[in-house]
Scaffold this active site. Structure first.
Site, mmCIF file in Angstrom:
data_model
loop_
_atom_site.group_PDB
_atom_site.id
_atom_site.type_symbol
_atom_site.label_atom_id
_atom_site.label_comp_id
_atom_site.label_asym_id
_atom_site.label_seq_id
_atom_site.Cartn_x
_atom_site.Cartn_y
_atom_site.Cartn_z
ATOM 1 N N LYS A 197 0.848 -1.195 0.000
ATOM 2 C CA LYS A 197 0.000 0.000 0.000
ATOM 3 C C LYS A 197 0.882 1.242 0.000
ATOM 4 O O LYS A 197 1.592 1.513 0.961
ATOM 5 C CB LYS A 197 -0.904 0.050 1.237
ATOM 6 C CG LYS A 197 -1.959 1.157 1.129
ATOM 7 C CD LYS A 197 -2.575 1.524 2.458
ATOM 8 C CE LYS A 197 -1.804 2.604 3.172
ATOM 9 N NZ LYS A 197 -1.857 3.933 2.517
ATOM 10 N N GLY A 248 7.073 4.832 8.319
ATOM 11 C CA GLY A 248 6.180 5.958 8.550
ATOM 12 C C GLY A 248 6.389 6.550 9.933
ATOM 13 O O GLY A 248 7.481 6.476 10.504
ATOM 14 N N SER A 249 5.339 7.112 10.501
ATOM 15 C CA SER A 249 5.453 7.822 11.770
ATOM 16 C C SER A 249 5.570 6.856 12.944
ATOM 17 O O SER A 249 5.089 5.720 12.901
ATOM 18 C CB SER A 249 4.236 8.727 11.977
ATOM 19 O OG SER A 249 3.085 7.949 12.248
ATOM 20 N N THR A 250 6.203 7.332 14.010
ATOM 21 C CA THR A 250 6.360 6.523 15.220
ATOM 22 C C THR A 250 5.014 6.205 15.844
ATOM 23 O O THR A 250 4.794 5.097 16.344
ATOM 24 C CB THR A 250 7.266 7.274 16.218
ATOM 25 O OG1 THR A 250 8.566 7.409 15.645
ATOM 26 C CG2 THR A 250 7.374 6.509 17.522
ATOM 27 N N GLU A 251 4.099 7.152 15.812
ATOM 28 C CA GLU A 251 2.768 6.940 16.402
ATOM 29 C C GLU A 251 2.054 5.768 15.742
ATOM 30 O O GLU A 251 1.517 4.884 16.425
ATOM 31 C CB GLU A 251 1.939 8.218 16.255
ATOM 32 C CG GLU A 251 0.535 8.115 16.837
ATOM 33 C CD GLU A 251 -0.291 9.370 16.593
ATOM 34 O OE1 GLU A 251 -1.440 9.405 17.074
ATOM 35 O OE2 GLU A 251 0.204 10.295 15.925
ATOM 36 N N GLY A 253 3.502 3.417 13.949
ATOM 37 C CA GLY A 253 4.308 2.219 14.185
ATOM 38 C C GLY A 253 3.994 1.571 15.516
ATOM 39 O O GLY A 253 3.912 0.333 15.621
ATOM 40 N N GLU A 270 10.380 1.076 10.370
ATOM 41 C CA GLU A 270 11.345 2.162 10.162
ATOM 42 C C GLU A 270 10.563 3.448 10.365
ATOM 43 O O GLU A 270 9.741 3.823 9.524
ATOM 44 C CB GLU A 270 11.954 2.067 8.757
ATOM 45 C CG GLU A 270 13.228 2.886 8.598
ATOM 46 C CD GLU A 270 12.962 4.264 8.031
ATOM 47 O OE1 GLU A 270 12.847 5.208 8.848
ATOM 48 O OE2 GLU A 270 12.843 4.406 6.807
ATOM 49 N N CYS A 304 13.246 10.897 6.973
ATOM 50 C CA CYS A 304 13.219 10.416 8.354
ATOM 51 C C CYS A 304 14.573 10.554 9.038
ATOM 52 O O CYS A 304 14.645 10.728 10.260
ATOM 53 C CB CYS A 304 12.756 8.960 8.391
ATOM 54 S SG CYS A 304 13.678 7.884 7.264
ATOM 55 N N GLU A 401 9.920 15.586 15.726
ATOM 56 C CA GLU A 401 10.237 15.502 14.309
ATOM 57 C C GLU A 401 9.358 16.483 13.535
ATOM 58 O O GLU A 401 8.133 16.373 13.550
ATOM 59 C CB GLU A 401 10.023 14.085 13.794
ATOM 60 C CG GLU A 401 10.442 13.895 12.351
ATOM 61 C CD GLU A 401 10.253 12.479 11.862
ATOM 62 O OE1 GLU A 401 11.093 12.000 11.083
ATOM 63 O OE2 GLU A 401 9.251 11.843 12.248
#
Length: 500
Positions: A197, A248-251, A253, A270, A304, A401
């Site tokens: 995706k 993508g974003s830590t949130e 993830g 990542e 990133c 970030e």
């Protein structure tokens, strides 16, 4: 002679050098009015019957209608990938898989100009970066993993590697084609099938890649590409895949990790970063300034591993900041398809608003802002390259970030202090060290909590070099032999050995 000398004195000396416009033609890219989901080797209409528009962020121009895949569409894509895995791909010889990867790599090279234009058109990045960085690296990753496909027993000696099955992959909007290559190439080399995706705002490169798969004659169902927003990604994570790879974003993830806890599915993440670019007083100052600019303003800061925190040794702080500000005045912000553009458009209105909010927070907390004189286009999403000085470690711009062209500058006196400040972050993806002393580089590298450390350079990538982070920047590696391991099963009772 006197007359010539007199004329020479009257010759006007240019006080300023301007670049003439050099736009790349859009005609090489042919866009469809409406796209489908690529499932089973063909485009199909979404069962959800929902579509959304994708835009050119530099002009807000509508480019195409993109399908919003629903749970039924995701289930169909995963079932198709499972059937392709069980009925041919997993049993195909390693040399056969390598053949397809080589084909894909060559076709990407042949169509590189077309893809570069589309990357800049849909993502906003300068055409020079799409053309000179993204496309060569994407092709290189397919070449690299094609070479490993029939050598897995050498990559992992005394182990019995076998494919996992179906890999669900979710990629971000900052490097649409390159992230696709990072994900698909090792998965196919290891013998898996894929459901990928792309990001909601940059789906066009992945949809054009479907035509590359057709050209390469890859068996139907081995790679399936579904589009949509976060709901589509969540459905893919919850589906019957054997492995999930997310960038993508830590949130997000963290949410994926919670969802997959206890399921037995393999996972690589990542995620975000807040990298420190550390400048010692013995560095080559002009070279370091170029590295700083490349570290944070490359791809509008949508990276990133961007060097968004600049740590400068106090003794060279003033001359470095003076050189950096002077260099910023030469950056050209504008049309992503102009070959002279240095900084393109911000990817979306949502991202622009996030950047503006954090920059406002930096000013409110007391940091000093510098932005070079810059005329921005009236339409589209744009932000001026920005430097903050007098930044405290507690400021949001030094902790969160930003994912934009915004640099926060801090100072240090000793190497120990530099390490302490660099590691004072929840992230651990990358770092940069600038010094002429090799021993200091190694000393710093041992102590910095980062997955990738560059020395006297920044943002350099190679398909043979693993990339990934620590702490809240995720886990697992992409690139190199390390990038194959998450797509392989090494259980002792394995009977299906690949690579032999």
């Amino acid at each position: 002679m006197a007359e010539l000398e007199q004329r020479g004195e009257r010759t006007p000396v240019p006080s300023k050098w301007e670049y003439a416009s050099a736009p790349e033609s859009r005609e090489i890219v042919r866009l469809e009015e409406r796209y489908g989901l690529f499932i089973g080797g063909e485009f199909v209409e979404p069962r959800s019957e929902e579509y959304y528009e994708t835009l050119d962020p530099s002009s807000e121009e509508r480019l195409a209608e993109i399908p919003q895949a629903g749970p039924e569409d995701v289930a169909l894509a995963v079932a198709t990938a499972r059937e392709a895995y069980e009925n041919g791909w997993s049993a195909a010889s390693p040399a056969e898989r390598a053949k397809y990867l080589f084909r894909v790599a060559r076709i990407l090279q042949e169509r590189s100009r077309e893809f570069a234009v589309l990357e800049s058109l849909n993502g906003g990045k300068p055409i020079r970066e799409s053309r000179d960085v993204d496309l060569p690296l994407a092709a290189a990753h397919f070449f690299y993993y094609a070479g490993w496909a029939d050598k897995l027993e050498y990559a992992f000696p005394h182990r019995r590697p076998r494919p996992l099955g179906v890999a669900g992959q979710i990629i971000p909007w900052n490097f649409p084609l390159l992230m696709l290559a990072w994900k698909i190439a090792p998965a196919l080399a290891a013998g898996n099938t894929v459901v990928l995706k792309p990001a909601e705002t940059t789906p066009l490169s992945a949809l054009l890649f479907c035509d590359v798969l057709r050209q390469a004659e890859l068996p139907a169902g081995v790679v399936n590409i579904i589009t949509g927003d976060g709901a589509t990604g969540a459905a893919l994570v919850k589906s019957e895949v054997d492995k999930v790879a997310f960038t993508g974003s830590t949130e997000v993830g963290k949410a994926i990790q919670r969802e997959l806890a206890g399921t037995g599915k393999k996972l690589t993440l990542e995620l975000g970063g807040k990298a420190a670019n550390i400048i010692f007083d013995d560095c080559a100052l002009d070279q370091a300034v170029e590295g700083i600019v490349n570290g944070i303003y490359f791809n509008q800061g949508h990276v990133c591993c961007a060097g968004s925190r600049l740590l400068v040794q106090e003794s060279i702080y003033e001359p470095l900041i003076e050189k950096l500000k002077r260099r910023l005045t030469t950056l050209r912000v504008g049309d992503p398809l102009d070959k002279n553009t240095d900084v393109g458009a911000i990817n979306s209105r949502q991202q622009l608003e996030k950047i503006e909010e954090l920059v406002a927070a930096g000013k409110e907390e007391g940091a000093e802002i510098y932005q070079p004189p810059c005329r921005l286009p009236e339409k589209g999403y744009w932000f001026v390259p920005t430097v903050f000085t007098n930044v405290a470690q507690s400021y949001r711009i030094a902790q969160e970030e930003i994912f934009g062209p915004v640099l926060s500058v801090l100072t240090f006196r000793t190497p120990d202090e530099a390490v302490e400040k660099a590691n004072n972050t929840p992230y651990g993806l990358s770092a940069g060290v600038w010094t002429e002393k090799g021993s200091r580089i190694l000393w710093m590298a041992q102590r910095l909590e980062a997955g990738v450390i560059w020395a006297n350079t920044y943002n350099r990538f190679d398909p043979a070099s693993p990339f990934g982070g620590y702490k809240e920047s995720g886990f697992g590696r992409e690139g190199g032999r390390h990038g194959l391991e998450p797509y392989l099963d090494f259980r002792e009772d394995s009977t299906e050995v690949i690579g032999g």
